[in-house]
Design a protein around this motif. Structure first.
Motif, mmCIF file in Angstrom:
data_model
loop_
_atom_site.group_PDB
_atom_site.id
_atom_site.type_symbol
_atom_site.label_atom_id
_atom_site.label_comp_id
_atom_site.label_asym_id
_atom_site.label_seq_id
_atom_site.Cartn_x
_atom_site.Cartn_y
_atom_site.Cartn_z
ATOM 1 N N PRO A 1 0.843 -1.196 0.000
ATOM 2 C CA PRO A 1 0.000 0.000 0.000
ATOM 3 C C PRO A 1 0.880 1.249 0.000
ATOM 4 O O PRO A 1 2.045 1.183 0.395
ATOM 5 N N ALA A 2 0.331 2.375 -0.450
ATOM 6 C CA ALA A 2 1.104 3.614 -0.542
ATOM 7 C C ALA A 2 1.606 4.011 0.846
ATOM 8 O O ALA A 2 0.855 3.933 1.819
ATOM 9 N N PRO A 3 2.871 4.421 0.957
ATOM 10 C CA PRO A 3 3.365 4.845 2.272
ATOM 11 C C PRO A 3 2.674 6.125 2.714
ATOM 12 O O PRO A 3 2.401 7.003 1.906
ATOM 13 N N GLN A 4 2.365 6.209 4.006
ATOM 14 C CA GLN A 4 1.676 7.379 4.553
ATOM 15 C C GLN A 4 2.653 8.168 5.414
ATOM 16 O O GLN A 4 3.426 7.574 6.158
ATOM 17 N N ALA A 5 2.612 9.498 5.313
ATOM 18 C CA ALA A 5 3.457 10.326 6.161
ATOM 19 C C ALA A 5 3.082 10.115 7.620
ATOM 20 O O ALA A 5 3.937 10.077 8.495
ATOM 21 N N ARG A 6 1.789 9.987 7.908
ATOM 22 C CA ARG A 6 1.322 9.705 9.260
ATOM 23 C C ARG A 6 0.443 8.474 9.205
ATOM 24 O O ARG A 6 -0.625 8.498 8.619
ATOM 25 N N GLU A 7 0.923 7.393 9.831
ATOM 26 C CA GLU A 7 0.185 6.133 9.774
ATOM 27 C C GLU A 7 -1.177 6.255 10.455
ATOM 28 O O GLU A 7 -2.106 5.526 10.146
ATOM 29 N N ASP A 8 -1.292 7.187 11.447
ATOM 30 C CA ASP A 8 -2.551 7.293 12.182
ATOM 31 C C ASP A 8 -3.569 8.156 11.456
ATOM 32 O O ASP A 8 -4.703 8.264 11.898
ATOM 33 N N PHE A 9 -3.179 8.784 10.351
ATOM 34 C CA PHE A 9 -4.119 9.651 9.649
ATOM 35 C C PHE A 9 -5.029 8.813 8.773
ATOM 36 O O PHE A 9 -4.566 8.103 7.898
ATOM 37 N N GLN A 10 -6.325 8.890 9.025
ATOM 38 C CA GLN A 10 -7.276 8.050 8.308
ATOM 39 C C GLN A 10 -8.196 8.865 7.415
ATOM 40 O O GLN A 10 -9.276 8.431 7.078
ATOM 41 N N GLY A 11 -7.816 10.094 7.058
ATOM 42 C CA GLY A 11 -8.610 10.884 6.143
ATOM 43 C C GLY A 11 -9.589 11.807 6.822
ATOM 44 O O GLY A 11 -10.349 12.491 6.164
ATOM 45 N N LYS A 12 -9.602 11.831 8.154
ATOM 46 C CA LYS A 12 -10.459 12.757 8.884
ATOM 47 C C LYS A 12 -9.565 13.635 9.746
ATOM 48 O O LYS A 12 -8.561 13.153 10.265
ATOM 49 N N PRO A 13 -9.918 14.912 9.927
ATOM 50 C CA PRO A 13 -9.085 15.748 10.776
ATOM 51 C C PRO A 13 -9.113 15.263 12.224
ATOM 52 O O PRO A 13 -10.128 14.763 12.697
ATOM 53 N N ILE A 14 -7.967 15.387 12.882
ATOM 54 C CA ILE A 14 -7.891 15.030 14.293
ATOM 55 C C ILE A 14 -8.266 16.272 15.084
ATOM 56 O O ILE A 14 -7.584 17.294 14.976
ATOM 57 N N PRO A 15 -9.378 16.241 15.842
ATOM 58 C CA PRO A 15 -9.793 17.473 16.523
ATOM 59 C C PRO A 15 -8.789 17.877 17.593
ATOM 60 O O PRO A 15 -8.373 17.058 18.403
ATOM 61 N N ILE A 16 -8.382 19.148 17.557
ATOM 62 C CA ILE A 16 -7.510 19.671 18.600
ATOM 63 C C ILE A 16 -8.171 20.907 19.170
ATOM 64 O O ILE A 16 -8.885 21.623 18.474
ATOM 65 N N ALA A 17 -7.969 21.152 20.441
ATOM 66 C CA ALA A 17 -8.536 22.324 21.103
ATOM 67 C C ALA A 17 -7.450 23.320 21.476
ATOM 68 O O ALA A 17 -7.727 24.493 21.644
#
Ligand SMILES: [Zn+2]
Length: 131
Positions: free
Chosen positions: A85-101
């Motif tokens: 599969p294509a290498p990902q810069a961030r393995e935990d990124f699944q195509g949705k923004p990670i909410p940060i406060a």
């Protein structure tokens, strides 16, 4: 067509399938690659994208899969399990923004819906209150 002098293209000596070795994974590499065409294992080494010798036949298990492969009559091989599969810069990124406060400096950012107390002294509060 033979690509025997191309470092990041590994043409299988058995089945002539061209295995594309993506530089992200294979720029510096020493190990075993499984041909996407015939599942033969090839020992191969690359230093700064330059191969250190011709592929030598190896034994299973393989270390890596090619990023993409193609037959000599230009039919692509993209079957999962045959190519990586294509290498990902961030393995935990699944195509949705990670909410940060909060930002890394601890300041409140609008990565998630703000609460009333988050607006104290903020620009959004100025827009809301007009002061
Ligand atoms: Zn092969």
């Amino acid at each position: 067509m033979i690509f025997k002098d191309s470092s990041l293209l590994l043409q299988c000596p058995k089945c002539t399938v061209i295995n594309y070795l993506d530089p992200f994974t294979f720029w510096n590499f020493k190990g075993k690659i499984k041909c996407a065409g015939c599942d033969a294992i090839w020992e191969y080494a690359l230093v700064n994208g330059h191969r250190q010798g011709p592929p030598a036949e190896g034994k299973a298990p393989h270390d890596r899969l090619p990023g993409f492969a193609q037959t000599t009559d230009w039919k692509p091989i993209t079957t999962p399990g045959k190519v990586a599969p294509a290498p990902q810069a961030r393995e935990d990124f699944q195509g949705k923004p990670i909410p940060i406060a909060k930002s890394i400096r601890g300041k409140v950012v609008s990565g998630s819906p703000l609460k009333a107390e988050d607006l104290v002294g903020s620009v959004p509060k100025m827009f809301y209150t007009g002061i």
